[in-house]
Write a protein that holds these residues in place. Sequence first.
Motif, mmCIF file in Angstrom:
data_model
loop_
_atom_site.group_PDB
_atom_site.id
_atom_site.type_symbol
_atom_site.label_atom_id
_atom_site.label_comp_id
_atom_site.label_asym_id
_atom_site.label_seq_id
_atom_site.Cartn_x
_atom_site.Cartn_y
_atom_site.Cartn_z
ATOM 1 N N MET A 1 1.566 1.941 -3.696
ATOM 2 C CA MET A 1 0.522 1.800 -4.718
ATOM 3 C C MET A 1 0.335 3.097 -5.499
ATOM 4 O O MET A 1 0.531 4.206 -4.984
ATOM 5 N N THR A 2 -0.076 2.920 -6.764
ATOM 6 C CA THR A 2 -0.229 4.074 -7.665
ATOM 7 C C THR A 2 -1.542 4.054 -8.440
ATOM 8 O O THR A 2 -1.841 5.021 -9.136
ATOM 9 N N THR A 3 -2.340 2.993 -8.342
ATOM 10 C CA THR A 3 -3.568 2.884 -9.128
ATOM 11 C C THR A 3 -4.764 2.609 -8.214
ATOM 12 O O THR A 3 -4.613 2.130 -7.083
ATOM 13 N N ALA A 4 -5.964 2.893 -8.750
ATOM 14 C CA ALA A 4 -7.196 2.631 -7.999
ATOM 15 C C ALA A 4 -7.404 1.136 -7.789
ATOM 16 O O ALA A 4 -7.931 0.708 -6.759
ATOM 17 N N THR A 5 -7.005 0.329 -8.759
ATOM 18 C CA THR A 5 -7.141 -1.127 -8.624
ATOM 19 C C THR A 5 -6.376 -1.634 -7.410
ATOM 20 O O THR A 5 -6.849 -2.511 -6.678
ATOM 21 N N GLU A 6 -5.192 -1.077 -7.209
ATOM 22 C CA GLU A 6 -4.394 -1.493 -6.054
ATOM 23 C C GLU A 6 -5.074 -1.122 -4.735
ATOM 24 O O GLU A 6 -4.948 -1.838 -3.743
ATOM 25 N N SER B 1 0.822 -1.216 0.000
ATOM 26 C CA SER B 1 0.000 0.000 0.000
ATOM 27 C C SER B 1 0.853 1.261 0.000
ATOM 28 O O SER B 1 0.458 2.283 -0.568
ATOM 29 N N TYR C 1 -8.313 -1.147 -4.143
ATOM 30 C CA TYR C 1 -9.335 -2.166 -3.879
ATOM 31 C C TYR C 1 -8.688 -3.478 -3.446
ATOM 32 O O TYR C 1 -9.148 -4.138 -2.499
#
Length: 422
Positions: free
Chosen positions: A11-16, A8, A18
């Motif tokens: 992380m760099t994306t919205a998928t990550e 976390s 979730y």
Amino acid sequence: MAGVSWWSSRMTTATEIYLTNFLFGLAGSLNETISEITIADLFFTHQRGTANGLYIVAVVFGNFVCPTIAGVQAAALGWRWTYYTVGICLTVLFLLFCLFYEETKYVPISNAEPTDDALGRPIETDDDGAINPSTSPAKNVQPHSKQVFAHDIQGQDQPSLESQPPIGRKSYMERLRLITNTDEPLRRNYITPFKMARFPHVLFTAVQVANALAFIVLLTSTNSMVFSAAPYNFDTAGVGLMLMGPFVGNILGSLYGGVLGDWVVVRLAKRNGGIFEPEMRLYILPFPAICQGAGLALYGVAADRGWHWIYPSVGGAIFGFGAAAMMDVSCTIVIDIYQNLTAEAFILITFIRNIPAIGVPFGVVSWIESAGLTKLYVIGGCVSSAVCLLCIPLTYWGPRIRKASWGPYESILQQHGFVGGQ
């Protein structure tokens, strides 16, 4: 959880977002049953409310104080450092588990091979390993009690307990082993939690915990949206500090439901001829039931109208008081009644309580836009108090319901190897 924390932090994306939150919830949910089992094992009936209160204080510390600290840290160092901090703490905890957390699966020697009862008769078991009641010892006779040896098997050749070699303490590596083989069928352990849904006291607790948690999630979700915007315009640290009100309320509610609750049931049991009824704990709940809804309403109205920040803080504290007291008392009742199946009961409770908590964050923005804070929190407060006031009918009908459902409970106990409800 340690691994996901480090993920976390990068992380760099919205998928990550979730994925990491899903894995956090999956891993973190394990502590729910472990904590309650520990309370059931270690504390007497008149101490469990206080012990549960301390546990709830620890839980809400994570819900309210940690976001406050995270807000201050994010303002100073950036949001990624909040995950670095969590990763460091969980990594240390993981190492402590690896080095000091012993195997907790206990297999009594007397129950390892249940081939004979105390009278020398064979015990029959079904495919799941459940004991056949028709061949099991009488309910009032314990397999190794003095009564059995003195009267039922007198004259038989029995090994002296004094002549048996003492059981030595296991080595360090044996106590840290990852797997303990038993004859228990794993399938039964997955099915039993859902069987606990037939008991109204367990469902009552699940609904109360779900009710409290759903509105805690609502409050924490709207907190950042409301106080970072006009007229408050708080920075990250200020937004986090607004959660201190519910935290203080939770501490007071845990003392009310725990310390006061334990004191009350002792007095009521003495007045009842020394007989304790678990429903006695419910007598103190109408007041926190009203407080939970009233606190939500005050918080929403004050925040929507831009009143001084002290008013929503007081509303949050009143709500926190009611929520903690309701959770403390309702969870303690389950331990009081179904102590031998505490783990199975709280697996079901955790499953039910997570359902509304998952849905609230997805709907909160649209609810605020369509109804406004005042209407949302006033309606929410009425719903919350209405659910909490289910404690009144359970206080009245609970003893009769509990006695009527005791047969199915003993049936489940026998499937797990407990004879006669012991």
